[in-house]
Design a protein around this motif. Structure first.
Motif, short mmCIF file in Angstrom:
data_model
loop_
_atom_site.label_atom_id
_atom_site.label_comp_id
_atom_site.label_asym_id
_atom_site.label_seq_id
_atom_site.Cartn_x
_atom_site.Cartn_y
_atom_site.Cartn_z
N ASP A 1 60.61 -23.05 -1.55
CA ASP A 1 60.06 -22.55 -2.81
C ASP A 1 58.99 -21.49 -2.58
O ASP A 1 58.08 -21.35 -3.40
CB ASP A 1 59.55 -23.72 -3.67
N GLU B 1 65.71 -24.88 -9.25
CA GLU B 1 65.11 -23.55 -9.19
C GLU B 1 64.32 -23.31 -10.46
O GLU B 1 64.82 -23.53 -11.57
CB GLU B 1 66.24 -22.51 -9.03
N GLN C 1 68.09 -7.06 -1.43
CA GLN C 1 68.03 -8.52 -1.29
C GLN C 1 68.70 -9.22 -2.48
O GLN C 1 69.30 -10.28 -2.31
CB GLN C 1 66.56 -8.97 -1.16
N GLY D 1 63.33 -7.13 -0.60
CA GLY D 1 63.68 -6.62 0.72
C GLY D 1 65.02 -5.94 0.76
O GLY D 1 65.79 -5.97 -0.21
N PHE D 2 65.30 -5.31 1.89
CA PHE D 2 66.55 -4.58 2.08
C PHE D 2 67.20 -4.84 3.42
O PHE D 2 68.38 -4.62 3.60
CB PHE D 2 66.29 -3.07 1.96
N ARG E 1 64.11 -25.47 -13.64
CA ARG E 1 63.46 -26.74 -13.26
C ARG E 1 62.41 -26.46 -12.20
O ARG E 1 62.73 -26.03 -11.09
CB ARG E 1 64.49 -27.73 -12.72
N VAL F 1 66.90 -18.50 1.22
CA VAL F 1 66.78 -19.60 2.19
C VAL F 1 67.29 -20.91 1.59
O VAL F 1 68.05 -21.66 2.22
CB VAL F 1 65.31 -19.71 2.67
N GLY F 2 66.89 -21.18 0.34
CA GLY F 2 67.36 -22.40 -0.33
C GLY F 2 68.87 -22.40 -0.47
O GLY F 2 69.53 -23.42 -0.24
N ALA G 1 55.10 -25.44 -3.91
CA ALA G 1 54.59 -26.69 -4.48
C ALA G 1 54.97 -27.87 -3.58
O ALA G 1 54.27 -28.89 -3.55
CB ALA G 1 55.19 -26.88 -5.88
N GLY H 1 64.05 -24.54 -4.75
CA GLY H 1 64.03 -23.08 -4.63
C GLY H 1 65.39 -22.55 -4.23
O GLY H 1 65.96 -23.00 -3.23
N ALA H 2 65.91 -21.62 -5.04
CA ALA H 2 67.23 -21.04 -4.76
C ALA H 2 67.12 -19.57 -4.43
O ALA H 2 67.87 -18.74 -4.92
CB ALA H 2 68.18 -21.28 -5.93
N ALA I 1 61.09 -24.53 4.80
CA ALA I 1 61.81 -23.42 5.43
C ALA I 1 61.53 -22.13 4.66
O ALA I 1 61.21 -22.16 3.48
CB ALA I 1 63.32 -23.72 5.43
N ARG J 1 63.24 -20.48 -11.82
CA ARG J 1 63.65 -19.34 -12.67
C ARG J 1 64.95 -19.65 -13.41
O ARG J 1 65.88 -20.20 -12.84
CB ARG J 1 63.87 -18.09 -11.81
C1 FAD Z 1 58.05 -5.69 -0.60
C2 FAD Z 1 58.77 -6.69 0.25
C3 FAD Z 1 59.80 -6.26 1.06
C4 FAD Z 1 60.47 -7.17 1.87
N1 FAD Z 1 61.47 -6.72 2.67
C5 FAD Z 1 62.17 -7.58 3.44
C6 FAD Z 1 63.27 -7.14 4.22
O1 FAD Z 1 63.62 -5.97 4.21
N2 FAD Z 1 63.92 -8.07 4.99
C7 FAD Z 1 63.52 -9.36 5.04
O2 FAD Z 1 64.12 -10.14 5.80
N3 FAD Z 1 62.50 -9.82 4.28
C8 FAD Z 1 61.83 -8.95 3.48
N4 FAD Z 1 60.81 -9.41 2.69
C9 FAD Z 1 60.49 -10.83 2.70
C10 FAD Z 1 61.52 -11.60 1.85
O3 FAD Z 1 61.58 -11.07 0.54
C11 FAD Z 1 61.14 -13.08 1.82
O4 FAD Z 1 60.83 -13.50 3.13
C12 FAD Z 1 62.29 -13.92 1.27
O5 FAD Z 1 62.52 -13.67 -0.09
C13 FAD Z 1 61.96 -15.41 1.45
O6 FAD Z 1 63.02 -16.16 0.94
P1 FAD Z 1 62.75 -17.66 0.46
O7 FAD Z 1 64.07 -18.13 -0.06
O8 FAD Z 1 62.06 -18.41 1.52
O9 FAD Z 1 61.69 -17.53 -0.72
P2 FAD Z 1 61.79 -16.77 -2.11
O10 FAD Z 1 62.72 -15.61 -2.01
O11 FAD Z 1 60.40 -16.52 -2.54
O12 FAD Z 1 62.48 -17.82 -3.07
C14 FAD Z 1 61.78 -18.97 -3.49
C15 FAD Z 1 62.45 -19.50 -4.74
O13 FAD Z 1 61.81 -20.72 -5.10
C16 FAD Z 1 61.59 -20.73 -6.50
N5 FAD Z 1 60.44 -21.58 -6.76
C17 FAD Z 1 59.14 -21.33 -6.50
N6 FAD Z 1 58.37 -22.38 -6.84
C18 FAD Z 1 59.22 -23.31 -7.34
C19 FAD Z 1 59.01 -24.62 -7.86
N7 FAD Z 1 57.79 -25.16 -7.92
N8 FAD Z 1 60.08 -25.31 -8.30
C20 FAD Z 1 61.34 -24.78 -8.23
N9 FAD Z 1 61.57 -23.55 -7.75
C21 FAD Z 1 60.52 -22.83 -7.30
C22 FAD Z 1 61.34 -19.27 -6.84
O14 FAD Z 1 61.59 -19.02 -8.22
C23 FAD Z 1 62.31 -18.56 -5.91
O15 FAD Z 1 63.57 -18.35 -6.51
C24 FAD Z 1 60.11 -8.53 1.86
C25 FAD Z 1 59.07 -8.97 1.04
C26 FAD Z 1 58.40 -8.06 0.24
C27 FAD Z 1 57.29 -8.56 -0.63
#
Ligand code: FAD
Length: 468
Positions: free
Chosen positions: A159, A36, A103, A47-48, A125, A17-18, A164, A13-14, A280, A38
């Motif tokens: 991810d 990743e 974001q 988010g913002f 992938r 956090v990734g 997954a 996942g990129a 994470a 996508r």
């Molecule tokens: C409406 C809304 C507003 C928000 N506003 C804020 C804000 O203002 N501030 C804030 O801090 N947070 C906010 N958030 C929360 C924030 O968007 C998430 O907490 C953040 O994106 C999490 O980051 P992440 O990298 O953990 O996961 P994600 O951003 O979900 O990234 C996960 C990545 O993993 C990839 N992936 C998934 N499954 C697989 C797989 N099986 N194999 C390979 N790749 C995979 C996905 O394509 C994706 O690119 C908001 C959320 C929502 C819904």
């Protein structure tokens, strides 16, 4: 040496956090592969909000400038969208504001940072399963419909909510399912509210609008009339009706896209680690985006995890054990996640309380925040992320101290940026360390908090005080 692997760490996942965990690992000299699902980064921003602790983390790696140059700084923030604002200007940090910044832009900057650190994202992938074997994790990855395997010493699941990796490691995801939902849409508003009305709380619920750089708005409501209809299918017209019910107007709503709803489910992974698999970000915790904390919490997880994992990789290269180092991740970050989930639940309870009772409850809470600066500051500290203090010692995060070194003024975070994800020993007032500083000269609020005391200050790679 152990069994063969394609990478020392596989990051799945990129998202933000990734990218952050991978960049930190690359900077620490770990052989990392990032996969990743996508093919392209999402242009659409969920988010913002970037909170002060996250800006501090970015500053300590030289990444903050790109955000600070374009983000909008808000001196105050909210708890449960109340009118009594949390005063972020009172926070003991060099970044006493909320940074509003789509974001998608943050993610772009973080991926560029990862590239500068020597890492790259392998797109298209998807991880579909994994097995832990002695000394490695074998991960099944699908690309263009063809399944292959990637073997790594450790795997980090970044991810997202439907992880997954979490599923493959057999880690449960516990908490509450949706009991309320909030419609949301990306809309044009011909007659938008003035900025002071972007957030409105009334007897019928809450309306909020987030302005986008292209002039459109993300609108949403906590509409007491329909919020418990968790199976409702939302349309643009239903969003408009909800706005009228809650805010008394549709603000000239025109074309709408991305009509959906956000629920109040709040869940946390039962464990943040299973053997060689770690979680994470949203893979470890999800909650309603009240207060804009999910991405911030996840980046702070990544910052804590990366140096531990780099240490574990090095230990394994040397045939040493690493369990304790990785156990510390869960011990420190799971409670931090629990605290955010609890704060979000409390905020949801406040905004969802209906009728005259709800109005009275919110009024009492508003009076507390508005009339008691120390309560206001405590909530500001909690939401900003700067008061996370890890158990078992001092554990505070170290602010960006201004040091006097060889007669020159030096910012601590500039030193951390130069050193990268390593421990830094600062000998204040003489003695031996990586840096010998005559004294701490500022900021004033840091001196008032006791950060100027002579002695050895050991800063962990994640910027927290080490008691070693
Ligand atoms: C409406 C809304 C507003 C928000 N506003 C804020 C804000 O203002 N501030 C804030 O801090 N947070 C906010 N958030 C929360 C924030 O968007 C998430 O907490 C953040 O994106 C999490 O980051 P992440 O990298 O953990 O996961 P994600 O951003 O979900 O990234 C996960 C990545 O993993 C990839 N992936 C998934 N499954 C697989 C797989 N099986 N194999 C390979 N790749 C995979 C996905 O394509 C994706 O690119 C908001 C959320 C929502 C819904």
């Amino acid at each position: 040496m152990g069994p063969s692997v394609d990478a020392e760490v596989l990051v799945v996942g990129a998202g933000p956090v990734g990218c952050w965990v991978a960049a930190e690992l690359c900077a620490a000299g770990v052989r990392v592969v990032v996969v990743e699902a996508r093919r392209e980064r999402v242009g659409w921003s969920r988010g913002f909000v970037v909170h002060p602790r996250t800006v501090e983390i970015f500053q300590s790696r030289g990444v903050a400038a790109g955000l600070l140059a374009v983000g909008r700084r808000l001196p105050t923030w909210h708890f449960a969208m109340g009118a009594s604002r949390l005063d972020f200007t009172a926070l003991p940090t060099s970044f006493p504001f909320v940074l509003l910044q789509p974001q998608a832009h943050t993610e772009q900057l973080l991926e560029e940072h990862l590239n500068r650190c020597g890492g790259e994202v392998l797109r298209g992938r998807s991880v579909v399963g994994l097995e832990q074997e002695a000394g490695r994790v074998v991960v099944r990855v699908v690309e263009d419909g063809v399944e292959g395997v990637v073997a790594a010493r450790f795997v980090v699941g970044c991810d997202g909510a439907h992880s997954a990796v979490r599923e493959g490691a057999g880690i449960g995801f516990s908490g509450n399912v949706d009991s309320m939902v909030c419609p949301t849409a990306l809309v044009e508003l011909a007659d938008p509210p003035p900025p002071e009305r972007y957030m409105q709380t009334g007897e019928r619920g809450v309306f909020f609008a987030i302005p986008l750089p292209d002039g459109r708005f993300v609108v949403s409501t906590v509409d007491h009339a329909v919020m418990n209809d968790v199976s409702a299918v939302w349309t643009a017209e239903a969003v408009r009706e909800s706005m009228v019910r809650v805010a008394g107007t549709d603000y000239g709503m025109g074309a709408a896209e991305r009509v959906s709803s956000i629920g109040n489910s709040a869940k946390q992974a039962d464990r943040y680690r299973d053997g060689r698999v770690l979680l994470a970000g949203d893979a470890a915790h999800v909650h309603f985006p009240m207060g804009g904390q999910g991405m911030n919490l996840g980046i702070q997880d990544a910052h804590n995890l990366a140096w531990r994992l780099a240490g574990a990789v090095r230990a394994e290269r040397d045939g040493l054990s690493w369990d304790g180092l990785l156990d510390g991740y869960e011990a420190e970050r799971r409670p931090a996640g629990e605290r955010v989930l609890e704060d979000v639940r409390a905020q949801m309870a406040l905004v969802a309380a209906t009728g005259a009772d709800g109005v009275a409850l919110r009024a009492r809470f508003e009076a507390l925040l508005g009339g008691h600066p120390e309560v206001n500051l405590e909530y500001a500290r909690r939401l900003s992320g700067i008061d996370v203090r890890y158990p078992g010692g001092d554990g505070r995060r170290v602010p960006d101290l201004e040091l006097e070194v060889d007669g020159e003024r030096v910012q601590l975070y500039d030193l951390l940026r130069r050193v990268g994800p390593e421990f830094v020993r600062v000998a204040v007032g003489g003695g031996s360390g990586d840096v010998v500083a005559e004294r701490v000269v500022g900021p004033q609020w840091a001196l008032a908090e006791g950060w100027g005391a002579p002695g050895l200050l050991v800063v962990r790679p994640d910027g927290h005080v080490s008691d070693e």
